[in-house]
Design an enzyme around this catalytic site. Sequence first.
Site, mmCIF file in Angstrom:
data_model
loop_
_atom_site.group_PDB
_atom_site.id
_atom_site.type_symbol
_atom_site.label_atom_id
_atom_site.label_comp_id
_atom_site.label_asym_id
_atom_site.label_seq_id
_atom_site.Cartn_x
_atom_site.Cartn_y
_atom_site.Cartn_z
ATOM 1 N N GLY A 1 12.609 -23.273 -8.772
ATOM 2 C CA GLY A 1 11.313 -23.346 -8.113
ATOM 3 C C GLY A 1 11.254 -24.256 -6.910
ATOM 4 C CB SER A 2 13.719 -25.595 -4.489
ATOM 5 O OG SER A 2 14.267 -24.432 -3.906
ATOM 6 C CG LEU B 1 7.469 -7.319 -9.449
ATOM 7 C CD1 LEU B 1 6.704 -8.127 -8.420
ATOM 8 C CD2 LEU B 1 6.919 -7.562 -10.852
ATOM 9 C CG HIS C 1 16.062 -11.156 0.631
ATOM 10 N ND1 HIS C 1 16.490 -10.821 -0.646
ATOM 11 C CD2 HIS C 1 17.061 -10.762 1.455
ATOM 12 C CE1 HIS C 1 17.673 -10.258 -0.581
ATOM 13 N NE2 HIS C 1 18.050 -10.210 0.680
ATOM 14 C CG MET D 1 15.826 -14.345 -9.969
ATOM 15 S SD MET D 1 16.092 -14.005 -8.223
ATOM 16 C CE MET D 1 17.758 -13.416 -8.268
ATOM 17 N NE ARG D 2 13.108 -9.040 -15.391
ATOM 18 C CZ ARG D 2 14.209 -8.578 -15.947
ATOM 19 N NH1 ARG D 2 15.356 -9.198 -15.752
ATOM 20 N NH2 ARG D 2 14.188 -7.476 -16.659
ATOM 21 C CG LEU E 1 15.007 -4.870 -3.834
ATOM 22 C CD1 LEU E 1 14.100 -5.685 -4.749
ATOM 23 C CD2 LEU E 1 16.383 -4.672 -4.463
ATOM 24 C CG ASP E 2 14.959 -7.601 -1.266
ATOM 25 O OD1 ASP E 2 16.076 -7.578 -1.828
ATOM 26 O OD2 ASP E 2 14.002 -8.284 -1.670
HETATM 27 C C1 GRF Z 1 16.582 -18.922 -3.230
HETATM 28 O O1 GRF Z 1 17.841 -18.628 -2.666
HETATM 29 C C2 GRF Z 1 15.580 -17.913 -2.733
HETATM 30 O O2 GRF Z 1 15.927 -17.401 -1.471
HETATM 31 C C3 GRF Z 1 15.667 -16.831 -3.733
HETATM 32 O O3 GRF Z 1 15.821 -17.501 -4.970
HETATM 33 C C4 GRF Z 1 16.655 -18.675 -4.738
HETATM 34 C C5 GRF Z 1 16.189 -19.830 -5.589
HETATM 35 O O4 GRF Z 1 14.941 -20.225 -5.126
HETATM 36 N N1 GRF Z 1 14.495 -16.002 -3.679
HETATM 37 P P1 GRF Z 1 14.099 -21.430 -5.838
HETATM 38 O O5 GRF Z 1 14.885 -22.710 -5.692
HETATM 39 O O6 GRF Z 1 13.948 -21.069 -7.318
HETATM 40 O O7 GRF Z 1 12.814 -21.452 -5.080
#
Ligand code: GRF
Length: 195
Positions: free
Chosen positions: A12-13, A93, A109, A90-91, A144-145
Site C-alpha cells: 500500500g505504498s 475486475l 500501472h 492485484m485482482r 486490462l490496463d
Molecule cells: C506498484 O509497482 C504499483 O505500480 C503496482 O503495485 C505495486 C505495489 O504498489 N500497481 P503498492 O506499494 O502496494 O502501492
Amino acid sequence: MKRVVILISGGGSNMVALCRSMTGDHPARPVLVLSNEPEAGGLARARDMGIPTAVVDHRPFRGDRAGFEAELLKPIEAARPDILCLAGFMRILTPGFVDRFAGRMLNIHPSLLPKYPGLHTHARALAAGDAEAGCTVHEVTPALDAGPILGQARVPIRPGDTEATLAARVLAEEHRLYPAVLRRFAAGDRRPVTP
Ligand code: GRF
C-alpha cells in the site's frame, strides 16, 4: 469534498502517498481502504492514519468472480465513493464491476502504457533493452490496463539495473504521479498530468 475509496492487495505504498496528499484544500478525502488480501501490509498503514479499512478475501470465491465482486461491492457502496483508486490491487475486475464505476475509477500501472500491460513490466523493459521505463495512471475500463491515460512519469534505465532497482526507481515516481493525477481528477480536470 470528493469521497475516495482505495483498493489494495499489498504494502500500500501508493495508498499511503494518496492519503497523505488528501489534506488542506485538496478536493478529496480517503473514506475507505479495502483489500482482497487479509494480510496486506497496507491495512495496518491505513489504520495508523485513522482511515477505515475493510477486507474481502477473494480466496473463498475461487472461480466465482461475480460472487467475489458482489461481496466487494458491499463496503464500497457503504462508503458512498465518488472516486475509486486501485493501488497495487492485484485482482482483475469484470466489465460489469468496471462499468458501475465508469469514468471514476483510476489505476496505476508500472509501465509506460500502452507498452507492457499486465505483469512483470520491469523485467520486460529490461529484456527489451529499453532506455527508459515509468508508470501510468489511467481510467479503468473493461480492457486490462487500457483506459484513457491521465498521467505518465518516465525514469531512465541504467546499466546494471535489475528488476528490483528499476522497480524502486519507478515506485518513487508513482508516489509523485498518482497524487498529482488524483488531485487534478478530483477537481474535475481530466487533462493528462505530464512531468
Ligand atoms: C506498484 O509497482 C504499483 O505500480 C503496482 O503495485 C505495486 C505495489 O504498489 N500497481 P503498492 O506499494 O502496494 O502501492
